[in-house]
Motif scaffolding. Structure first.
Motif, short mmCIF file in Angstrom:
data_model
loop_
_atom_site.label_atom_id
_atom_site.label_comp_id
_atom_site.label_asym_id
_atom_site.label_seq_id
_atom_site.Cartn_x
_atom_site.Cartn_y
_atom_site.Cartn_z
N UNK A 1 20.15 -9.11 -30.88
CA UNK A 1 18.83 -8.48 -30.78
C UNK A 1 18.97 -6.97 -30.67
N UNK A 2 19.93 -6.53 -29.88
CA UNK A 2 20.17 -5.09 -29.73
C UNK A 2 20.60 -4.49 -31.07
N UNK A 3 21.46 -5.18 -31.78
CA UNK A 3 21.91 -4.70 -33.09
C UNK A 3 20.74 -4.61 -34.06
N UNK A 4 19.91 -5.63 -34.08
CA UNK A 4 18.75 -5.63 -34.98
C UNK A 4 17.77 -4.51 -34.62
N UNK A 5 17.55 -4.28 -33.33
CA UNK A 5 16.64 -3.20 -32.91
C UNK A 5 17.21 -1.85 -33.32
N UNK A 6 18.51 -1.66 -33.13
CA UNK A 6 19.13 -0.40 -33.53
C UNK A 6 19.01 -0.19 -35.04
N UNK A 7 19.32 -1.21 -35.80
CA UNK A 7 19.25 -1.08 -37.26
C UNK A 7 17.83 -0.79 -37.73
N UNK A 8 16.84 -1.43 -37.11
CA UNK A 8 15.45 -1.17 -37.45
C UNK A 8 15.10 0.29 -37.16
N UNK A 9 15.46 0.75 -35.97
CA UNK A 9 15.16 2.14 -35.59
C UNK A 9 15.87 3.12 -36.52
N UNK A 10 17.12 2.85 -36.82
CA UNK A 10 17.89 3.72 -37.72
C UNK A 10 17.26 3.75 -39.11
N UNK A 11 16.93 2.59 -39.63
CA UNK A 11 16.38 2.50 -40.98
C UNK A 11 15.00 3.13 -41.10
N UNK A 12 14.27 3.20 -40.00
CA UNK A 12 12.93 3.80 -40.00
C UNK A 12 12.92 5.18 -39.37
N UNK A 13 14.11 5.76 -39.24
CA UNK A 13 14.27 7.11 -38.68
C UNK A 13 13.49 7.28 -37.37
N UNK A 14 13.67 6.29 -36.48
CA UNK A 14 12.94 6.28 -35.22
C UNK A 14 13.88 6.12 -34.02
N UNK A 15 15.11 6.59 -34.16
CA UNK A 15 16.07 6.43 -33.07
C UNK A 15 15.61 7.14 -31.80
N UNK A 16 15.05 8.34 -31.92
CA UNK A 16 14.60 9.07 -30.73
C UNK A 16 13.49 8.32 -29.99
N UNK B 1 12.74 5.12 -30.12
CA UNK B 1 13.28 3.88 -29.55
C UNK B 1 14.10 4.19 -28.30
N UNK B 2 14.88 5.24 -28.35
CA UNK B 2 15.70 5.62 -27.20
C UNK B 2 14.82 5.96 -26.00
N UNK B 3 13.76 6.70 -26.24
CA UNK B 3 12.83 7.05 -25.17
C UNK B 3 12.16 5.80 -24.59
N UNK B 4 11.74 4.90 -25.46
CA UNK B 4 11.09 3.67 -24.99
C UNK B 4 12.06 2.82 -24.17
N UNK B 5 13.29 2.70 -24.63
CA UNK B 5 14.27 1.92 -23.89
C UNK B 5 14.62 2.56 -22.55
N UNK B 6 14.66 3.88 -22.51
CA UNK B 6 14.91 4.58 -21.24
C UNK B 6 13.78 4.31 -20.26
N UNK B 7 12.54 4.40 -20.74
CA UNK B 7 11.39 4.12 -19.89
C UNK B 7 11.44 2.69 -19.37
N UNK B 8 11.70 1.75 -20.26
CA UNK B 8 11.72 0.34 -19.86
C UNK B 8 12.83 0.04 -18.88
#
Length: 64
Positions: A11-26, A28-35
């Motif tokens: 699941x973590x790998x899929x989330x990372x790949x989705x964020x990377x492919x949609x140029x949304x790493x920042x 996603x990183x902020x959301x994961x930090x908050x969570x």
């Protein structure tokens, strides 16, 4: 604990790949930090463990 890591890894790998492919790493990183901070809080953790809330309600609790 190792079992949780084994289950979470794809699941973590899929989330990372989705964020990377949609140029949304920042974002996603902020959301994961908050969570991670939110679920470390005793009050939030207690609320999320309530059997009175379904998964959708728990998600709304974290996203509002």
């Amino acid at each position: 604990m190792a079992e949780l890591l084994t289950v979470a890894r794809p699941y973590a790998k899929a989330a990372f790949e989705y964020a990377r492919d949609h140029e949304a790493l920042d974002s996603w990183s902020q959301a994961l930090s908050f969570l991670s901070v939110a679920v470390a809080d005793d009050v939030v953790r207690h609320r999320l463990s309530s059997p009175k809330l379904d998964s959708e309600q728990k998600c709304r609790c974290l996203s509002s």
